[in-house]
Design a protein around this motif. Sequence first.
Motif, PDB file in Angstrom:
ATOM      1  N   ILE A 103     -32.608   8.322  -0.448  1.00 54.55           N
ATOM      2  CA  ILE A 103     -34.051   8.374  -1.433  1.00 54.55           C
ATOM      3  C   ILE A 103     -33.741   6.929  -2.062  1.00 54.55           C
ATOM      4  N   GLN A 104     -33.282   6.583  -2.917  1.00 53.99           N
ATOM      5  CA  GLN A 104     -32.619   5.540  -3.448  1.00 53.99           C
ATOM      6  C   GLN A 104     -33.181   4.064  -2.768  1.00 53.99           C
ATOM      7  N   GLY A 105     -32.157   4.107  -1.414  1.00 59.26           N
ATOM      8  CA  GLY A 105     -32.672   2.985  -0.722  1.00 59.26           C
ATOM      9  C   GLY A 105     -34.269   2.630  -0.162  1.00 59.26           C
ATOM     10  N   LEU A 106     -35.067   3.596  -0.049  1.00 57.88           N
ATOM     11  CA  LEU A 106     -36.425   4.509  -0.250  1.00 57.88           C
ATOM     12  C   LEU A 106     -37.185   4.114  -0.609  1.00 57.88           C
ATOM     13  N   GLY A 107     -36.320   3.413  -1.940  1.00 59.85           N
ATOM     14  CA  GLY A 107     -37.302   3.646  -3.337  1.00 59.85           C
ATOM     15  C   GLY A 107     -38.290   4.599  -3.457  1.00 59.85           C
ATOM     16  N   LEU A 108     -37.750   5.744  -3.371  1.00 57.70           N
ATOM     17  CA  LEU A 108     -38.459   6.880  -3.829  1.00 57.70           C
ATOM     18  C   LEU A 108     -37.889   7.606  -5.002  1.00 57.70           C
ATOM     19  N   ASP A 154     -23.281   4.595   1.818  1.00 54.73           N
ATOM     20  CA  ASP A 154     -23.364   5.797   2.137  1.00 54.73           C
ATOM     21  C   ASP A 154     -24.787   7.029   2.044  1.00 54.73           C
ATOM     22  N   ALA A 155     -25.948   6.762   3.035  1.00 55.40           N
ATOM     23  CA  ALA A 155     -26.754   6.643   2.807  1.00 55.40           C
ATOM     24  C   ALA A 155     -26.841   7.699   4.219  1.00 55.40           C
ATOM     25  N   CYS A 156     -26.158   6.621   5.170  1.00 54.30           N
ATOM     26  CA  CYS A 156     -26.468   7.363   6.536  1.00 54.30           C
ATOM     27  C   CYS A 156     -27.675   7.362   7.254  1.00 54.30           C
ATOM     28  N   VAL A 157     -27.527   5.805   7.025  1.00 54.49           N
ATOM     29  CA  VAL A 157     -28.874   4.980   8.090  1.00 54.49           C
ATOM     30  C   VAL A 157     -28.308   4.208   8.983  1.00 54.49           C
ATOM     31  N   THR A 158     -29.169   4.155  10.025  1.00 56.42           N
ATOM     32  CA  THR A 158     -28.895   2.704  11.035  1.00 56.42           C
ATOM     33  C   THR A 158     -29.097   2.566  12.025  1.00 56.42           C
ATOM     34  N   PRO A 159     -29.776   0.626  12.450  1.00 54.80           N
ATOM     35  CA  PRO A 159     -30.385   0.735  13.315  1.00 54.80           C
ATOM     36  C   PRO A 159     -29.715   1.433  14.674  1.00 54.80           C
ATOM     37  N   VAL A 160     -31.427   1.349  15.058  1.00 54.54           N
ATOM     38  CA  VAL A 160     -31.181   2.338  16.503  1.00 54.54           C
ATOM     39  C   VAL A 160     -31.002   1.277  17.761  1.00 54.54           C
ATOM     40  N   LEU A 161     -29.829   1.356  17.790  1.00 56.36           N
ATOM     41  CA  LEU A 161     -29.576  -0.065  19.054  1.00 56.36           C
ATOM     42  C   LEU A 161     -30.065  -0.184  20.148  1.00 56.36           C
ATOM     43  N   SER A 162     -30.399  -1.299  20.755  1.00 57.36           N
ATOM     44  CA  SER A 162     -31.040  -1.273  22.044  1.00 57.36           C
ATOM     45  C   SER A 162     -28.718  -2.307  22.790  1.00 57.36           C
ATOM     46  N   ILE A 173     -27.157  14.859   5.355  1.00 56.81           N
ATOM     47  CA  ILE A 173     -27.223  15.590   4.831  1.00 56.81           C
ATOM     48  C   ILE A 173     -27.348  16.223   3.797  1.00 56.81           C
ATOM     49  N   GLU A 174     -26.130  15.944   3.290  1.00 53.51           N
ATOM     50  CA  GLU A 174     -25.347  16.510   2.484  1.00 53.51           C
ATOM     51  C   GLU A 174     -25.299  15.867   1.010  1.00 53.51           C
ATOM     52  N   PRO A 175     -25.958  16.270  -0.510  1.00 56.34           N
ATOM     53  CA  PRO A 175     -26.708  16.024  -1.692  1.00 56.34           C
ATOM     54  C   PRO A 175     -26.299  14.716  -1.378  1.00 56.34           C
ATOM     55  N   GLN A 176     -25.211  14.201  -1.282  1.00 53.06           N
ATOM     56  CA  GLN A 176     -24.762  13.111  -2.168  1.00 53.06           C
ATOM     57  C   GLN A 176     -25.375  11.847  -1.002  1.00 53.06           C
ATOM     58  N   PHE A 177     -25.114  11.767  -0.096  1.00 54.59           N
ATOM     59  CA  PHE A 177     -25.835  10.941   0.664  1.00 54.59           C
ATOM     60  C   PHE A 177     -27.930  11.237   0.814  1.00 54.59           C
ATOM     61  N   TYR A 178     -28.068  11.912   0.861  1.00 57.64           N
ATOM     62  CA  TYR A 178     -29.247  12.393   1.022  1.00 57.64           C
ATOM     63  C   TYR A 178     -29.889  11.165  -0.417  1.00 57.64           C
ATOM     64  N   GLN A 179     -29.466  11.491  -1.374  1.00 60.70           N
ATOM     65  CA  GLN A 179     -29.547  10.642  -2.889  1.00 60.70           C
ATOM     66  C   GLN A 179     -29.399   9.257  -2.684  1.00 60.70           C
ATOM     67  N   GLN A 180     -28.360   9.442  -1.898  1.00 62.70           N
ATOM     68  CA  GLN A 180     -28.996   7.340  -1.572  1.00 62.70           C
ATOM     69  C   GLN A 180     -29.478   6.503  -0.219  1.00 62.70           C
TER      70      GLN A 180
END
Length: 382
Positions: free
Chosen positions: A245-250, A291-299, A236-243
């Motif tokens: 985008i970076q992780g996605l290679g965009l 700090d991109a706030c991206v996690t796997p959806v675990l079963s 959500i927050e811009p500093q995390f959003y930047q990470q």
Amino acid sequence: MALAGVRVIELAGLAPAPFCGMILADFGARVIRVDRTKVPMTVDTQARGKQSVALNLKNPRGVAVLKRLCVQSDVVLEPYRKGVMEKMGLGPEDLLKENPRLIYARLTGYGQSGSYAKAAGHDINYLAMSGLLSMLGRSSEKPYAPLNLVADFAGGGLMCAFGIVLALLERSRSGQGQIIDASMVEGAAYVGSFMWKSRSLGLWNRPRGENLLDSGAPFYDTYRTSDGKYMAVGAIEPQFYQQLIQGLGLYEADLPAQMSVSDWPQLRQTFTRVFASKTQEEWIRVFDGTDACVTPVLSFDEVLSHPHNQARGSFFKDSQGEISPRPAPVLSRSPAEPCHSRDPFIGEHTRSVLKEYGFEQAQIEQLLSAGIAECNEAKARL
Ligand SMILES: C[C@H](CCC[C@H](C)C(=O)SCCNC(=O)CCNC(=O)[C@H](O)C(C)(C)COP(=O)(O)OP(=O)(O)OC[C@H]1O[C@@H](n2cnc3c(N)ncnc32)[C@H](O)[C@@H]1OP(=O)(O)O)[C@H]1CC[C@H]2[C@@H]3[C@H](O)C[C@@H]4C[C@H](O)CC[C@]4(C)[C@H]3C[C@H](O)[C@]12C
């Protein structure tokens, strides 16, 4: 444990009251579930750490036994429709008269007053009546309930356990019990206080499924990976959003502004395409440690072996090999110690509990032979 020494009588119910009883047992209370007689098996999947006594409460002698158990208890938890306990002669007046220190918890859908008080219902109805269900669902789709988590468990069982702990705390000052009117409609609405109180911020102005946290925003959603698994994104927050985008290679310069709502559909398409290009494991390697706030959806099967959960012991396997979440929160000096043994059979502890609560052996045998009480000791099953 925090609730050591607290004695609870839980009248057998469907889902919310059993959860409430399990929380109390996990944190050290002695919880005795009172089951019906002549029932082949229990539907209580949240019986951890409880004992079971089977009594026929349609019979005045069964009622008298329950009263005697309640006189020596701190809490009675009842999950029936308004008026049922009174009809059996077990209403708050009857029980508090004999034990003024008793905390009488009534966990219902609609509460003890109001025109719906006597109506049957389930989680989805209570959630609907709380206003929350109208906000849950994808854009242009009908409202949907997130399992029966919100009303039954968060607004119901958990909130009732909270009420019981509050009443116990208050009783330590006043010496008096009280009645808890725990309505799942109100409990769910209260859990949703953030939605109510943040309406003025304009967070929920758009139709369902098109807002910041309801899957409207592409940076707060789940995405399918190339191996058919999912990643959860909460940048959500811009500093995390930047990470993110970076992780996605965009590159942010190539994308519309994060908060440009009219561009969200286009942004979502881009994220969907990129996430679909790698497996979940590959995305974990990209985002873990950022700090991109991206996690796997675990079963459920995966949570136990995840290194973070393993490090904290967040899930445990009981003696039956069943995985369960560890009771939360963790108290530093008096943490919960969930029972690892199997759940009780219906009536497994009838004899031992009645004896402990002062019934003579002959009285117990009479109650059993008259079918007022039922005992199904583990030995009988070997
Ligand atoms: C997993 C499923 C559960 C789903 C949960 C669901 C989504 C919920 O939302 S639960 C929340 C329900 N609401 C409340 O709890 C609010 C308060 N309660 C009520 O409003 C009502 O109790 C009610 C609507 C829930 C039920 O109404 P009902 O008319 O049945 O009962 P009451 O009016 O309250 O009266 C109770 C009567 O009982 C008498 N009583 C009580 N104790 C005793 C006693 N000891 N002795 C004698 N009599 C007693 C009392 O006197 C009252 O009598 P009267 O009516 O004469 O006044 C699960 C849902 C179904 C499960 C499946 C099912 O059971 C079949 C299988 C069973 C098998 O064993 C296991 C597999 C099953 C497939 C099983 C699987 C799951 O567990 C379920 C799907």
